[in-house]
Design a protein around this motif. Structure first.
Motif, PDB file in Angstrom:
ATOM      1  N   THR A 157       0.843  -1.182   0.000  1.00 44.60           N
ATOM      2  CA  THR A 157       0.000   0.000   0.000  1.00 44.60           C
ATOM      3  C   THR A 157       0.886   1.242   0.000  1.00 44.60           C
ATOM      4  OG1 THR A 157      -0.086   0.139   2.418  1.00 44.60           O
ATOM      5  CG2 THR A 157      -1.739  -1.246   1.314  1.00 44.60           C
ATOM      6  N   LEU A 158       0.249   2.394  -0.220  1.00 43.93           N
ATOM      7  CA  LEU A 158       1.006   3.640  -0.222  1.00 43.93           C
ATOM      8  C   LEU A 158       1.577   3.925   1.166  1.00 43.93           C
ATOM      9  CD1 LEU A 158       1.834   5.805  -2.205  1.00 43.93           C
ATOM     10  CD2 LEU A 158      -0.192   7.118  -1.569  1.00 43.93           C
ATOM     11  N   GLN A 159       0.841   3.558   2.202  1.00 46.40           N
ATOM     12  CA  GLN A 159       1.337   3.750   3.564  1.00 46.40           C
ATOM     13  C   GLN A 159       2.585   2.900   3.807  1.00 46.40           C
ATOM     14  OE1 GLN A 159      -1.543   2.851   6.598  1.00 46.40           O
ATOM     15  NE2 GLN A 159      -0.196   3.459   8.292  1.00 46.40           N
ATOM     16  N   GLN A 160       2.582   1.664   3.312  1.00 44.08           N
ATOM     17  CA  GLN A 160       3.754   0.804   3.468  1.00 44.08           C
ATOM     18  C   GLN A 160       4.946   1.352   2.687  1.00 44.08           C
ATOM     19  OE1 GLN A 160       1.849  -2.826   2.120  1.00 44.08           O
ATOM     20  NE2 GLN A 160       1.785  -3.661   4.204  1.00 44.08           N
ATOM     21  N   LEU A 161       4.692   1.893   1.502  1.00 44.93           N
ATOM     22  CA  LEU A 161       5.773   2.482   0.708  1.00 44.93           C
ATOM     23  C   LEU A 161       6.387   3.672   1.427  1.00 44.93           C
ATOM     24  CD1 LEU A 161       4.268   2.362  -2.905  1.00 44.93           C
ATOM     25  CD2 LEU A 161       6.052   0.891  -1.940  1.00 44.93           C
ATOM     26  N   ARG A 162       5.538   4.504   2.045  1.00 43.59           N
ATOM     27  CA  ARG A 162       6.064   5.647   2.786  1.00 43.59           C
ATOM     28  C   ARG A 162       6.941   5.185   3.943  1.00 43.59           C
ATOM     29  NH1 ARG A 162       0.750   7.985   1.952  1.00 43.59           N
ATOM     30  NH2 ARG A 162       0.127   7.138   3.989  1.00 43.59           N
ATOM     31  N   GLY A 163       6.513   4.134   4.634  1.00 46.00           N
ATOM     32  CA  GLY A 163       7.311   3.621   5.733  1.00 46.00           C
ATOM     33  C   GLY A 163       8.649   3.073   5.269  1.00 46.00           C
ATOM     34  N   LEU A 164       8.651   2.328   4.146  1.00 44.38           N
ATOM     35  CA  LEU A 164       9.894   1.793   3.608  1.00 44.38           C
ATOM     36  C   LEU A 164      10.822   2.916   3.151  1.00 44.38           C
ATOM     37  CD1 LEU A 164       8.423  -1.164   1.523  1.00 44.38           C
ATOM     38  CD2 LEU A 164       9.807  -1.356   3.605  1.00 44.38           C
ATOM     39  N   GLU A 165      10.237   3.939   2.550  1.00 46.12           N
ATOM     40  CA  GLU A 165      11.038   5.082   2.114  1.00 46.12           C
ATOM     41  C   GLU A 165      11.700   5.758   3.308  1.00 46.12           C
ATOM     42  OE1 GLU A 165      10.441   9.381  -0.147  1.00 46.12           O
ATOM     43  OE2 GLU A 165       8.838   8.483   1.046  1.00 46.12           O
ATOM     44  N   GLY A 166      10.931   5.963   4.370  1.00 48.28           N
ATOM     45  CA  GLY A 166      11.485   6.594   5.557  1.00 48.28           C
ATOM     46  C   GLY A 166      12.647   5.802   6.136  1.00 48.28           C
ATOM     47  N   GLN A 167      12.536   4.485   6.151  1.00 47.93           N
ATOM     48  CA  GLN A 167      13.615   3.649   6.660  1.00 47.93           C
ATOM     49  C   GLN A 167      14.864   3.758   5.790  1.00 47.93           C
ATOM     50  OE1 GLN A 167      12.117  -0.371   6.977  1.00 47.93           O
ATOM     51  NE2 GLN A 167      10.386   0.230   8.273  1.00 47.93           N
ATOM     52  N   ARG A 168      14.675   3.738   4.469  1.00 47.05           N
ATOM     53  CA  ARG A 168      15.824   3.823   3.564  1.00 47.05           C
ATOM     54  C   ARG A 168      16.536   5.164   3.704  1.00 47.05           C
ATOM     55  NH1 ARG A 168      16.623   0.164  -0.658  1.00 47.05           N
ATOM     56  NH2 ARG A 168      15.568  -1.793  -0.135  1.00 47.05           N
ATOM     57  N   VAL A 169      15.778   6.258   3.750  1.00 50.82           N
ATOM     58  CA  VAL A 169      16.390   7.583   3.842  1.00 50.82           C
ATOM     59  C   VAL A 169      17.098   7.753   5.183  1.00 50.82           C
ATOM     60  CG1 VAL A 169      15.916  10.064   3.886  1.00 50.82           C
ATOM     61  CG2 VAL A 169      14.755   8.601   2.219  1.00 50.82           C
ATOM     62  N   LYS A 170      16.479   7.257   6.253  1.00 50.14           N
ATOM     63  CA  LYS A 170      17.107   7.343   7.571  1.00 50.14           C
ATOM     64  C   LYS A 170      18.425   6.569   7.595  1.00 50.14           C
ATOM     65  CE  LYS A 170      16.072   6.668  12.493  1.00 50.14           C
ATOM     66  NZ  LYS A 170      15.031   6.205  13.474  1.00 50.14           N
ATOM     67  N   ALA A 171      18.445   5.404   6.962  1.00 46.72           N
ATOM     68  CA  ALA A 171      19.675   4.614   6.898  1.00 46.72           C
ATOM     69  C   ALA A 171      20.751   5.333   6.086  1.00 46.72           C
ATOM     70  CB  ALA A 171      19.381   3.245   6.288  1.00 46.72           C
ATOM     71  N   LEU A 172      20.331   6.031   5.012  1.00 46.40           N
ATOM     72  CA  LEU A 172      21.288   6.793   4.203  1.00 46.40           C
ATOM     73  C   LEU A 172      21.881   7.935   5.011  1.00 46.40           C
ATOM     74  CD1 LEU A 172      22.680   7.393   1.503  1.00 46.40           C
ATOM     75  CD2 LEU A 172      20.635   8.703   0.851  1.00 46.40           C
ATOM     76  N   TYR A 173      21.030   8.658   5.777  1.00 41.32           N
ATOM     77  CA  TYR A 173      21.537   9.727   6.633  1.00 41.32           C
ATOM     78  C   TYR A 173      22.571   9.184   7.622  1.00 41.32           C
ATOM     79  CZ  TYR A 173      17.737  12.876   5.132  1.00 41.32           C
ATOM     80  OH  TYR A 173      16.896  13.673   4.412  1.00 41.32           O
ATOM     81  N   LYS A 174      22.266   8.051   8.199  1.00 39.76           N
ATOM     82  CA  LYS A 174      23.159   7.459   9.205  1.00 39.76           C
ATOM     83  C   LYS A 174      24.494   7.059   8.578  1.00 39.76           C
ATOM     84  CE  LYS A 174      23.180   3.931  12.852  1.00 39.76           C
ATOM     85  NZ  LYS A 174      22.392   2.836  13.492  1.00 39.76           N
ATOM     86  N   LEU A 175      24.444   6.479   7.378  1.00 38.47           N
ATOM     87  CA  LEU A 175      25.662   6.058   6.693  1.00 38.47           C
ATOM     88  C   LEU A 175      26.543   7.255   6.352  1.00 38.47           C
ATOM     89  CD1 LEU A 175      27.416   3.955   5.233  1.00 38.47           C
ATOM     90  CD2 LEU A 175      25.936   4.276   3.214  1.00 38.47           C
ATOM     91  N   LEU A 176      25.937   8.304   5.788  1.00 39.49           N
ATOM     92  CA  LEU A 176      26.710   9.482   5.398  1.00 39.49           C
ATOM     93  C   LEU A 176      27.262  10.216   6.625  1.00 39.49           C
ATOM     94  CD1 LEU A 176      24.486  10.796   2.476  1.00 39.49           C
ATOM     95  CD2 LEU A 176      26.751   9.768   2.295  1.00 39.49           C
ATOM     96  N   ALA A 177      26.475  10.252   7.694  1.00 40.85           N
ATOM     97  CA  ALA A 177      26.959  10.892   8.920  1.00 40.85           C
ATOM     98  C   ALA A 177      28.190  10.158   9.449  1.00 40.85           C
ATOM     99  CB  ALA A 177      25.855  10.912   9.970  1.00 40.85           C
ATOM    100  N   ARG A 178      28.184   8.821   9.382  1.00 38.75           N
ATOM    101  CA  ARG A 178      29.332   8.044   9.840  1.00 38.75           C
ATOM    102  C   ARG A 178      30.546   8.299   8.938  1.00 38.75           C
ATOM    103  NH1 ARG A 178      27.508   3.243   8.977  1.00 38.75           N
ATOM    104  NH2 ARG A 178      26.270   3.194  10.902  1.00 38.75           N
ATOM    105  N   GLN A 179      30.324   8.374   7.621  1.00 40.50           N
ATOM    106  CA  GLN A 179      31.419   8.598   6.693  1.00 40.50           C
ATOM    107  C   GLN A 179      32.079   9.958   6.903  1.00 40.50           C
ATOM    108  OE1 GLN A 179      29.772   8.045   2.785  1.00 40.50           O
ATOM    109  NE2 GLN A 179      29.805   5.806   2.915  1.00 40.50           N
ATOM    110  N   HIS A 180      31.285  10.961   7.253  1.00 38.72           N
ATOM    111  CA  HIS A 180      31.816  12.319   7.431  1.00 38.72           C
ATOM    112  C   HIS A 180      32.081  12.650   8.904  1.00 38.72           C
ATOM    113  CE1 HIS A 180      31.321  13.617   3.230  1.00 38.72           C
ATOM    114  NE2 HIS A 180      30.235  12.869   3.217  1.00 38.72           N
ATOM    115  N   ARG A 181      31.999  11.629   9.756  1.00 45.13           N
ATOM    116  CA  ARG A 181      32.332  11.760  11.171  1.00 45.13           C
ATOM    117  C   ARG A 181      31.475  12.826  11.869  1.00 45.13           C
ATOM    118  NH1 ARG A 181      38.993  11.292  11.078  1.00 45.13           N
ATOM    119  NH2 ARG A 181      39.048   9.254  10.010  1.00 45.13           N
ATOM    120  N   ILE A 182      30.182  12.759  11.554  1.00 44.99           N
ATOM    121  CA  ILE A 182      29.216  13.632  12.212  1.00 44.99           C
ATOM    122  C   ILE A 182      28.584  12.832  13.348  1.00 44.99           C
ATOM    123  CG2 ILE A 182      27.098  14.978  11.923  1.00 44.99           C
ATOM    124  CD1 ILE A 182      27.828  15.284   8.972  1.00 44.99           C
ATOM    125  N   GLN A 183      28.675  13.356  14.557  1.00 48.00           N
ATOM    126  CA  GLN A 183      28.223  12.611  15.728  1.00 48.00           C
ATOM    127  C   GLN A 183      26.726  12.311  15.674  1.00 48.00           C
ATOM    128  OE1 GLN A 183      30.122  11.267  18.051  1.00 48.00           O
ATOM    129  NE2 GLN A 183      31.972  12.050  17.074  1.00 48.00           N
TER     130      GLN A 183
END
Length: 329
Positions: A157-183
């Motif tokens: 459903t569209l609600q499930q897609l939004r949830g999956l999108e949020g998880q993917r984007v959050k994981a990307l933020y976390k990965l990039l923050a680790r790469q650039h040494r952002i606490q």
């Protein structure tokens, strides 16, 4: 640019002026080749030969470049540009969309869409938008465009897609923050507290604004409506936000994190994003992706086929489009 030999002008120069009045068969189609031209700090005007861009500098004096109007699908006029009414009329006759933009074409403030611009893609968009099943299918295709084929669960459903999108984007933020040494990083957009935000958030907001302007330009040039979104809704930019989301993980988010130590993150984000446009060839990609999303089963046109001279059809729910300009009594 290939020059066209001028015919001998009459008393009013009518021979040359007639060169600027093409037939429909002479005009290039968007599906064949889409060309964008960005201009700033120039004067665009029409003379007896065609439309030209003129710039005057102390070092080099006045320079004039004639524009191939018949092969341009879209012209973006940046800051410091003036254009005369006859030049605008020529662009309209050639089916060229004219956009008023910010520096580098990164904001779209206004657009003039020629009356001869086809409604083919607008009709594809409107039909899909009005059908809940097709609308969900396009939203799913957008998700898989961003994160890879097969990443959306069957029947999601569209609600499930939004949830999956949020998880993917959050994981990307976390990965990039680790790469650039952002606490610690948390996405925040607060216009009321703009100056208190961290460099990454400021850079991301600035880069996203640039991306929205470019997507808007491409949507208008194709003849679609920026307001009819498939994931976003209730805003005149809903479709712009939909399409822009396809490229954020690749373009704007990594750029913003790379500016985490910048003293001027907004300015650097805009400049870096603009400089990278040629490398990513973003405009043609947007148009191609739009066409694929709206009409995935549409066959590719024959490049040697002659364009249809009929510009206006009549709608019929039984037989389909009928030719206009005919008495059907």
């Amino acid at each position: 640019m290939t020059s066209v030999p001028a015919t001998a002008p009459g008393p009013n120069g009518g021979g040359r002026r007639r060169l600027a009045a093409p037939t429909v068969a002479m005009l290039p189609r968007v599906v064949d080749s889409l060309s964008f031209l960005y201009l700033d700090i120039v004067r665009v005007h029409q003379d007896d030969t065609g439309v030209c861009a003129e710039i005057t500098t102390q070092r080099r004096g006045t320079e004039t470049v004639y524009l191939p109007t018949a092969s341009l699908a879209c012209v973006l006029l940046g800051p410091g540009t003036s254009i005369t009414a006859p030049a605008l009329a020529t662009f309209a006759r050639h089916g060229t969309t004219v956009l008023i933009t910010g520096m580098g074409g990164v904001r779209c403030y206004a657009a003039t869409v020629p009356g001869t611009l086809t409604t083919t893609w607008l009709e594809h968009q409107a039909r899909a938008w009005a059908d809940d099943t097709r609308r969900l299918a396009i939203a799913t295709a957008m998700y898989e465009h961003r994160f890879g084929p097969g990443q959306a669960p069957p029947g999601a459903t569209l609600q499930q897609l939004r949830g999956l999108e949020g998880q993917r984007v959050k994981a990307l933020y976390k990965l990039l923050a680790r790469q650039h040494r952002i606490q610690r990083f948390r996405r925040s957009y607060d216009p009321d507290s703009w100056d208190t935000q961290d460099p990454v958030n400021l850079a991301l907001s600035a880069a996203n604004t640039c991306l929205y302007g470019i997507v808007h330009a491409a949507i208008v040039a194709l003849g679609c409506s920026p307001a009819l979104g498939f994931v976003h809704s209730g805003n005149q930019q809903a479709f712009v936000y939909d399409i822009a989301d396809l490229y954020k993980a690749e373009l704007t988010i990594p750029l913003a994190f790379s500016l985490n130590t910048s003293d001027r993150p907004e300015a650097e984000a805009r400049r870096s994003f603009r400089d990278g446009l040629r490398l990513f060839r973003l405009m043609p990609r947007i148009v191609r992706d739009l066409q694929t999303l709206l009409a995935p089963d549409r066959p590719q046109p024959d490049p040697d086929a002659t364009p249809d001279e009929q510009l206006v059809d009549l709608w019929d729910p039984v037989t389909g489009p009928l030719p206009g300009g005919t008495n059907h009594a």
